[in-house]
Motif scaffolding. Structure first.
Motif, mmCIF file in Angstrom:
data_model
loop_
_atom_site.group_PDB
_atom_site.id
_atom_site.type_symbol
_atom_site.label_atom_id
_atom_site.label_comp_id
_atom_site.label_asym_id
_atom_site.label_seq_id
_atom_site.Cartn_x
_atom_site.Cartn_y
_atom_site.Cartn_z
ATOM 1 N N TYR A 114 6.265 10.102 4.198
ATOM 2 C CA TYR A 114 6.743 8.856 3.579
ATOM 3 C C TYR A 114 7.982 8.341 4.292
ATOM 4 O O TYR A 114 8.107 7.138 4.541
ATOM 5 C CB TYR A 114 7.023 9.043 2.087
ATOM 6 C CG TYR A 114 5.778 8.957 1.256
ATOM 7 C CD1 TYR A 114 5.076 7.763 1.139
ATOM 8 C CD2 TYR A 114 5.278 10.066 0.593
ATOM 9 C CE1 TYR A 114 3.914 7.686 0.399
ATOM 10 C CE2 TYR A 114 4.122 9.997 -0.157
ATOM 11 C CZ TYR A 114 3.444 8.805 -0.253
ATOM 12 O OH TYR A 114 2.292 8.724 -0.986
ATOM 13 N N GLU A 163 0.833 -1.210 0.000
ATOM 14 C CA GLU A 163 0.000 0.000 0.000
ATOM 15 C C GLU A 163 0.866 1.259 0.000
ATOM 16 O O GLU A 163 0.587 2.216 -0.733
ATOM 17 C CB GLU A 163 -0.934 0.001 1.212
ATOM 18 C CG GLU A 163 -2.030 -1.044 1.128
ATOM 19 C CD GLU A 163 -2.823 -1.185 2.421
ATOM 20 O OE1 GLU A 163 -2.543 -0.445 3.397
ATOM 21 O OE2 GLU A 163 -3.710 -2.060 2.459
ATOM 22 N N ASP A 179 2.366 1.659 -3.465
ATOM 23 C CA ASP A 179 1.370 2.181 -4.411
ATOM 24 C C ASP A 179 1.131 3.679 -4.183
ATOM 25 O O ASP A 179 1.075 4.460 -5.137
ATOM 26 C CB ASP A 179 0.042 1.433 -4.279
ATOM 27 C CG ASP A 179 0.104 0.006 -4.796
ATOM 28 O OD1 ASP A 179 1.070 -0.346 -5.517
ATOM 29 O OD2 ASP A 179 -0.819 -0.772 -4.465
ATOM 30 N N ASP A 180 1.008 4.074 -2.920
ATOM 31 C CA ASP A 180 0.814 5.486 -2.592
ATOM 32 C C ASP A 180 2.008 6.324 -3.048
ATOM 33 O O ASP A 180 1.847 7.417 -3.593
ATOM 34 C CB ASP A 180 0.614 5.681 -1.085
ATOM 35 C CG ASP A 180 -0.724 5.188 -0.591
ATOM 36 O OD1 ASP A 180 -1.621 4.925 -1.419
ATOM 37 O OD2 ASP A 180 -0.872 5.073 0.646
ATOM 38 N N ASN A 190 4.093 5.622 -5.465
ATOM 39 C CA ASN A 190 4.098 5.709 -6.927
ATOM 40 C C ASN A 190 3.171 6.827 -7.407
ATOM 41 O O ASN A 190 3.522 7.590 -8.309
ATOM 42 C CB ASN A 190 3.709 4.377 -7.560
ATOM 43 C CG ASN A 190 4.807 3.359 -7.475
ATOM 44 O OD1 ASN A 190 5.982 3.696 -7.373
ATOM 45 N ND2 ASN A 190 4.442 2.089 -7.508
ATOM 46 N N LYS A 191 1.997 6.944 -6.807
ATOM 47 C CA LYS A 191 1.066 8.025 -7.159
ATOM 48 C C LYS A 191 1.677 9.386 -6.809
ATOM 49 O O LYS A 191 1.597 10.338 -7.594
ATOM 50 C CB LYS A 191 -0.265 7.841 -6.430
ATOM 51 C CG LYS A 191 -1.069 6.655 -6.925
ATOM 52 C CD LYS A 191 -2.303 6.446 -6.074
ATOM 53 C CE LYS A 191 -2.953 5.116 -6.384
ATOM 54 N NZ LYS A 191 -3.993 4.777 -5.416
ATOM 55 N N PHE A 192 2.279 9.465 -5.645
ATOM 56 C CA PHE A 192 2.935 10.703 -5.218
ATOM 57 C C PHE A 192 4.060 11.071 -6.178
ATOM 58 O O PHE A 192 4.217 12.235 -6.562
ATOM 59 C CB PHE A 192 3.471 10.541 -3.790
ATOM 60 C CG PHE A 192 4.337 11.671 -3.320
ATOM 61 C CD1 PHE A 192 3.781 12.903 -3.022
ATOM 62 C CD2 PHE A 192 5.703 11.503 -3.180
ATOM 63 C CE1 PHE A 192 4.579 13.951 -2.586
ATOM 64 C CE2 PHE A 192 6.502 12.544 -2.748
ATOM 65 C CZ PHE A 192 5.944 13.773 -2.453
ATOM 66 N N SER A 193 4.822 10.092 -6.603
ATOM 67 C CA SER A 193 5.917 10.319 -7.534
ATOM 68 C C SER A 193 5.402 10.889 -8.857
ATOM 69 O O SER A 193 6.007 11.802 -9.431
ATOM 70 C CB SER A 193 6.666 9.001 -7.769
ATOM 71 O OG SER A 193 7.710 9.178 -8.673
ATOM 72 N N GLU A 194 4.282 10.371 -9.337
ATOM 73 C CA GLU A 194 3.679 10.904 -10.562
ATOM 74 C C GLU A 194 3.249 12.353 -10.363
ATOM 75 O O GLU A 194 3.434 13.192 -11.251
ATOM 76 C CB GLU A 194 2.485 10.046 -10.980
ATOM 77 C CG GLU A 194 2.868 8.673 -11.471
ATOM 78 C CD GLU A 194 1.665 7.758 -11.685
ATOM 79 O OE1 GLU A 194 0.506 8.212 -11.506
ATOM 80 O OE2 GLU A 194 1.887 6.588 -12.022
ATOM 81 N N GLU A 195 2.674 12.660 -9.203
ATOM 82 C CA GLU A 195 2.276 14.036 -8.911
ATOM 83 C C GLU A 195 3.499 14.952 -8.869
ATOM 84 O O GLU A 195 3.460 16.086 -9.374
ATOM 85 C CB GLU A 195 1.519 14.109 -7.586
ATOM 86 C CG GLU A 195 0.152 13.473 -7.618
ATOM 87 C CD GLU A 195 -0.530 13.450 -6.256
ATOM 88 O OE1 GLU A 195 0.008 14.038 -5.288
ATOM 89 O OE2 GLU A 195 -1.604 12.845 -6.155
ATOM 90 N N CYS A 196 4.582 14.460 -8.289
ATOM 91 C CA CYS A 196 5.815 15.255 -8.219
ATOM 92 C C CYS A 196 6.353 15.540 -9.612
ATOM 93 O O CYS A 196 6.807 16.660 -9.886
ATOM 94 C CB CYS A 196 6.874 14.532 -7.388
ATOM 95 S SG CYS A 196 6.554 14.562 -5.623
ATOM 96 N N GLN A 210 4.734 15.756 2.687
ATOM 97 C CA GLN A 210 4.542 14.420 2.127
ATOM 98 C C GLN A 210 5.823 13.604 2.212
ATOM 99 O O GLN A 210 5.798 12.422 2.565
ATOM 100 C CB GLN A 210 4.077 14.508 0.660
ATOM 101 C CG GLN A 210 2.692 15.072 0.484
ATOM 102 C CD GLN A 210 1.641 14.197 1.144
ATOM 103 O OE1 GLN A 210 1.584 13.000 0.909
ATOM 104 N NE2 GLN A 210 0.831 14.803 1.970
#
Length: 91
Positions: free
Chosen positions: A73, A22, A25-26, A28-34, A69
């Motif tokens: 993490y 989890e 996955d979170d 990875n989403k944060f990385s895309e936002e960055c 964030q």
């Protein structure tokens, strides 16, 4: 098995694995936002005239959010690492 009994090592490992998936996955989403935000900041930097007071305030807000964030993490990763280490150090 009763709900009041402590989980065994296999259950703890499964829970830890689930938490790690989890978190991954979170992240990875944060990385895309960055990546998106970095592109946006780069675009703003190429057009300094568009850096109005509201834009500057928004950049400050997003920068603070990113900092929080990253700290969150890091704390979650440290917590999982410590739990994993304690589980593996058991005699």
């Amino acid at each position: 098995m009763s709900d009041s009994m402590p989980p065994n090592d296999a259950e703890k490992r499964e829970q830890l694995s689930r938490e790690f998936r989890e978190l991954s996955d979170d992240f990875n989403k944060f990385s895309e936002e960055c990546a998106f935000l970095c592109d946006a900041f780069a675009a703003i930097g190429r057009e300094p005239a568009c850096i109005t007071p509201p834009t500057s305030e928004g950049i400050g807000h997003i920068s603070y959010w990113l900092k929080c964030q990253v700290i969150d993490y890091r704390d979650k990763i440290d917590e999982i690492r410590e739990y994993w280490q304690a589980l593996n150090d058991k005699p």
